[in-house]
Design a protein around this motif. Structure first.
Motif, PDB file in Angstrom:
ATOM      1  N   VAL B  10     -28.598   6.091  -3.385  1.00  0.00           N
ATOM      2  CA  VAL B  10     -26.695   5.848  -3.817  1.00  0.00           C
ATOM      3  C   VAL B  10     -26.771   5.143  -1.781  1.00  0.00           C
ATOM      4  O   VAL B  10     -27.018   6.499  -1.032  1.00  0.00           O
ATOM      5  CB  VAL B  10     -25.798   6.243  -3.745  1.00  0.00           C
ATOM      6  N   ARG B  11     -25.660   3.956  -2.093  1.00  0.00           N
ATOM      7  CA  ARG B  11     -25.464   4.131  -0.629  1.00  0.00           C
ATOM      8  C   ARG B  11     -24.147   4.792  -0.620  1.00  0.00           C
ATOM      9  O   ARG B  11     -23.091   4.734  -1.363  1.00  0.00           O
ATOM     10  CB  ARG B  11     -25.260   2.567  -0.292  1.00  0.00           C
ATOM     11  N   PRO B  12     -23.593   4.792   0.872  1.00  0.00           N
ATOM     12  CA  PRO B  12     -22.451   5.589   1.045  1.00  0.00           C
ATOM     13  C   PRO B  12     -20.996   4.062   0.345  1.00  0.00           C
ATOM     14  O   PRO B  12     -21.508   2.278   0.779  1.00  0.00           O
ATOM     15  CB  PRO B  12     -22.290   5.408   2.375  1.00  0.00           C
ATOM     16  N   LEU B  30     -15.293  16.984  -2.811  1.00  0.00           N
ATOM     17  CA  LEU B  30     -14.982  17.218  -1.558  1.00  0.00           C
ATOM     18  C   LEU B  30     -16.083  17.008  -0.421  1.00  0.00           C
ATOM     19  O   LEU B  30     -16.220  15.899   0.562  1.00  0.00           O
ATOM     20  CB  LEU B  30     -14.637  18.441  -1.297  1.00  0.00           C
ATOM     21  N   ALA B  32     -19.031  15.274  -1.498  1.00  0.00           N
ATOM     22  CA  ALA B  32     -18.669  13.914  -1.278  1.00  0.00           C
ATOM     23  C   ALA B  32     -18.261  12.686  -1.158  1.00  0.00           C
ATOM     24  O   ALA B  32     -18.583  12.038   0.205  1.00  0.00           O
ATOM     25  CB  ALA B  32     -19.163  13.251  -3.037  1.00  0.00           C
ATOM     26  N   ALA B  33     -16.726  12.790  -0.878  1.00  0.00           N
ATOM     27  CA  ALA B  33     -16.043  12.353   0.435  1.00  0.00           C
ATOM     28  C   ALA B  33     -16.541  12.067   1.524  1.00  0.00           C
ATOM     29  O   ALA B  33     -16.092  11.574   2.522  1.00  0.00           O
ATOM     30  CB  ALA B  33     -14.375  12.913  -0.249  1.00  0.00           C
ATOM     31  N   ASN B  34     -17.329  13.712   1.857  1.00  0.00           N
ATOM     32  CA  ASN B  34     -17.205  13.463   3.487  1.00  0.00           C
ATOM     33  C   ASN B  34     -17.948  12.760   4.189  1.00  0.00           C
ATOM     34  O   ASN B  34     -18.305  12.399   4.937  1.00  0.00           O
ATOM     35  CB  ASN B  34     -17.665  15.084   3.531  1.00  0.00           C
ATOM     36  N   TYR B  35     -19.455  11.974   2.679  1.00  0.00           N
ATOM     37  CA  TYR B  35     -20.241  10.525   2.940  1.00  0.00           C
ATOM     38  C   TYR B  35     -19.972   9.812   3.345  1.00  0.00           C
ATOM     39  O   TYR B  35     -20.660   8.658   2.314  1.00  0.00           O
ATOM     40  CB  TYR B  35     -21.661  12.037   1.989  1.00  0.00           C
ATOM     41  N   GLY B  36     -18.891   9.782   2.681  1.00  0.00           N
ATOM     42  CA  GLY B  36     -17.791   8.102   2.266  1.00  0.00           C
ATOM     43  C   GLY B  36     -18.324   7.749   0.744  1.00  0.00           C
ATOM     44  O   GLY B  36     -18.184   6.912   0.923  1.00  0.00           O
ATOM     45  N   LEU B  37     -17.956   8.387  -0.441  1.00  0.00           N
ATOM     46  CA  LEU B  37     -18.875   8.541  -1.492  1.00  0.00           C
ATOM     47  C   LEU B  37     -17.578   8.700  -2.469  1.00  0.00           C
ATOM     48  O   LEU B  37     -16.403   9.663  -2.045  1.00  0.00           O
ATOM     49  CB  LEU B  37     -19.784   9.288  -1.543  1.00  0.00           C
ATOM     50  N   LYS B  38     -17.543   7.468  -3.151  1.00  0.00           N
ATOM     51  CA  LYS B  38     -16.121   7.943  -4.238  1.00  0.00           C
ATOM     52  C   LYS B  38     -16.426   8.434  -5.571  1.00  0.00           C
ATOM     53  O   LYS B  38     -18.057   9.455  -5.831  1.00  0.00           O
ATOM     54  CB  LYS B  38     -15.923   6.833  -4.578  1.00  0.00           C
ATOM     55  N   ALA B  54     -10.317  13.476  -6.706  1.00  0.00           N
ATOM     56  CA  ALA B  54     -11.422  12.542  -7.480  1.00  0.00           C
ATOM     57  C   ALA B  54     -10.782  10.429  -7.228  1.00  0.00           C
ATOM     58  O   ALA B  54     -10.131  10.370  -7.616  1.00  0.00           O
ATOM     59  CB  ALA B  54     -11.640  12.634  -8.871  1.00  0.00           C
ATOM     60  N   ARG B 304     -26.703  15.249  -1.319  1.00  0.00           N
ATOM     61  CA  ARG B 304     -27.684  14.630  -1.031  1.00  0.00           C
ATOM     62  C   ARG B 304     -29.437  14.028  -2.220  1.00  0.00           C
ATOM     63  O   ARG B 304     -29.210  13.821  -2.239  1.00  0.00           O
ATOM     64  CB  ARG B 304     -28.559  15.313   0.430  1.00  0.00           C
ATOM     65  N   TRP B 309     -31.044  11.144  -1.482  1.00  0.00           N
ATOM     66  CA  TRP B 309     -30.867  11.237  -0.102  1.00  0.00           C
ATOM     67  C   TRP B 309     -32.540  12.817   0.433  1.00  0.00           C
ATOM     68  O   TRP B 309     -32.549  13.380  -0.207  1.00  0.00           O
ATOM     69  CB  TRP B 309     -29.806  11.236   0.504  1.00  0.00           C
ATOM     70  N   PRO B 310     -32.137  12.397   1.771  1.00  0.00           N
ATOM     71  CA  PRO B 310     -32.662  13.988   2.062  1.00  0.00           C
ATOM     72  C   PRO B 310     -32.119  14.912   2.257  1.00  0.00           C
ATOM     73  O   PRO B 310     -30.872  15.194   2.571  1.00  0.00           O
ATOM     74  CB  PRO B 310     -33.041  13.515   3.681  1.00  0.00           C
TER      75      PRO B 310
END
Lengths: 372, 372
Positions: B10-12, B30, B32-38, B54, B304, B309-310
């Motif tokens: 999944v990409r940001p 929370l 996920a949001a920190n990683y730029g995800l919705k 959300a 992650r 992601w790693p």
């Protein structure tokens, strides 16, 4: 106008209103959620990154009195993530809700002229300056302050926008004309060695807590790297910087997080080395390191302050050194590499388009002391 | 059914679907949001705490095939914050999206009988057990396993719900009848010294990362206190506990964060001291300390893993000891005191009603080593 203004501390379950929907608002919202608070974000752009983590949102211009009043009435306290808020907007918000930081802090810091006069009035040095409204003013100011000097719009400047260096031989009047008649200020050039900043907070009880001053490096006028503690910063200078931030916060009867950018110039350790460059009445990019690097992040601290809660511990976690690097424009494409780097803390802001100069995220690294 | 399932990381900017709207979903959101995800949260209760953070929400029953399909089609990956998901629900989600952890992990861990058979099949000890559907089964099981023993429903148990100790003289058939015909299991009593748990993660690349095992103390069958490292836990036992979690994760081809609760019994250090009590196919209350106590929190690690992601660094920050205490029911009223305690990290879940036994928040304290 209204009697919906609430007194006393905000309780968990309450709502913080945030004016502005960028990454700073987003990170305040995340910190608020951690404390069981709801957030209502007000921003004109439907794509605002902070909306994704807000329980409520208002998409409306900052000049819409009805929307502003309804927003302020719906929350327990209002704060903001940027200082370029129109005077009338702040007035409406303050009539309908508790506004932290207060309108005076906003009016003082959103105008470079008012800000410098205020700082000097506290006996704290700034760059020498003169107000410039006309080409004639500018000629006078250049006579007084010499060249090089920096011409800046009084308002709406950030990341190098709204400012121009005037060097020997430059056509000063032509540079002024580029600002289209906006009220300006000419600042005498300060031969500084580096920029440091103090991010600090003041609570409703008058308590004050500062993070360790950090050293900031810029690229293309945009913050690129923050290091804390500022390498080699003398203790006396660090203490003096924090004392300046405290004096400013107290003079403004400030509640919330503020950042004071200072130039460090040649001289003996202590206050003599420090010149205030700018005050930001909000959480600040040079404080992003606090998310992992300090016991209480600047965002959590901001929430505590505006809610009327006790301030948190601002000390660095484990006494470690911290580096925060901004991910600007397409440097954000390094995200997979950063994710794979042990101990690197990646933060992305959820912005779609990685335009040049746009702050897309940042990465924080906690490191063992360089000098050990 | 659909070809909207996305392949690769999944990409940001992408969206994680979370089934379940409680505090675990909220804390995943929370992170996920920190990683730029919705985040898109699916939960039946319109008051779900995770909705507040959300970007999108679906309020619908877990048994609504249309709503589930639309939800799964709208996101890049689906994960969940609880294991009591109906089989048909998991099937629909897995048809329309990548579901991490996979349906097999869910089916295995949501049924105490299937879980124990699976664990034993890996050569890992559990309490002795027998399936109980009728009073006759129960009589047989009590003959085989003796008293005291613990009667549990096979499904839907948590925080002591759906379980009863059967002691000498108890009317076993009457206790069974209280479960209204639900399929049950009788577990032989394990004379354990304490409960420890391993919170760990496995990535899509097969990488595995475990946090240090922690010791858990309960009050009224609800987790009250987690300490990490588990005081006095022998290195060999700690290593064995992590090896058990790894074996389980690999056998399930697991992707995501899981928790393995183990009983530590009398015996020599190492695997001989360990009996698996329960597997949770999700982030876990005993991993909440990782938010401040570990370089990568269990919630960030979960994001992650499910995003492909790693995995992040699971080591403790600065090697500090950590204590996490749940705020249950009206103990949450201590929030002002905790806010004022230097270094205490308060987390509140945004739940309105502090009913007895309800998890309202938690507090984490990083402490210097007890043994130094």
């Amino acid at each position: 106008m209204t009697n919906s203004k609430k007194a006393g501390p905000v309780r968990p379950g309450g709502t913080i209103g945030i004016l502005g929907g960028g990454q700073l608002g987003r990170m305040i919202a995340l910190a608020a959620a951690n404390y069981g608070l709801k957030v209502h974000v007000y921003a004109p752009d439907a794509d605002s990154p902070a909306f994704d983590v807000a329980a409520a949102k208002t998409v409306a211009p900052y000049e819409d009195p009805q929307a502003l009043a309804a927003f302020a009435d719906s929350v327990d306290v209002v704060t903001y993530e940027f200082e370029n808020i129109p005077h009338a907007t702040a007035e409406i918000l303050a009539q309908h809700a508790t506004l932290h930081p207060n309108p005076r802090a906003l009016l003082t810091t959103q105008d470079r002229l008012a800000e410098k006069r205020f700082v000097n009035g506290l006996g704290i040095p700034t760059a020498p300056f003169q107000a410039v409204d006309t080409a004639e003013d500018l000629a006078d100011a250049l006579d007084a302050l010499g060249r090089p000097a920096v011409l800046k719009t009084r308002r709406f400047g950030y990341d190098g926008k709204g400012q121009r260096m005037i060097r020997d031989g430059d056509d000063a009047a032509a540079l002024l004309a580029e600002f289209g008649g906006a009220p300006c200020i000419l600042e005498g050039f300060v031969p500084f060695e580096r920029e440091i900043s103090v991010v600090a907070a003041r609570g409703t009880d008058g308590a004050f807590a500062a993070y360790d001053p950090c050293a900031n490096e810029h690229a293309d006028h945009i913050l690129a790297l923050t290091r804390v503690p500022a390498p080699g910063l003398a203790r006396a200078t660090s203490d003096a910087a924090i004392a300046i931030a405290k004096k400013i916060a107290e003079a403004l009867d400030y509640v919330g997080v503020l950042a004071v950018e200072l130039f460090e110039v040649a001289g003996p350790a202590g206050a003599a080395r420090l010149v205030v460059n700018e005050i930001a009445p909000r959480v600040h990019n040079s404080g992003h390191w606090t998310i992992e690097g300090a016991t209480t992040s600047q965002f959590a601290q901001s929430v505590r302050a505006v809610c009327g809660w006790p301030l948190g511990d601002a000390s660095r976690v484990g006494g470690l050194d911290v580096e925060m690097r901004n991910l600007i424009g397409d440097t954000v494409d390094d995200w997979p590499k950063i994710l794979a780097e042990p101990g690197a803390h990646l933060h992305l802001y959820g912005k779609g388009d990685a335009r040049p100069g746009r702050k897309m995220g940042h990465v924080t690294r906690l490191i063992r002391r360089r000098d050990s």
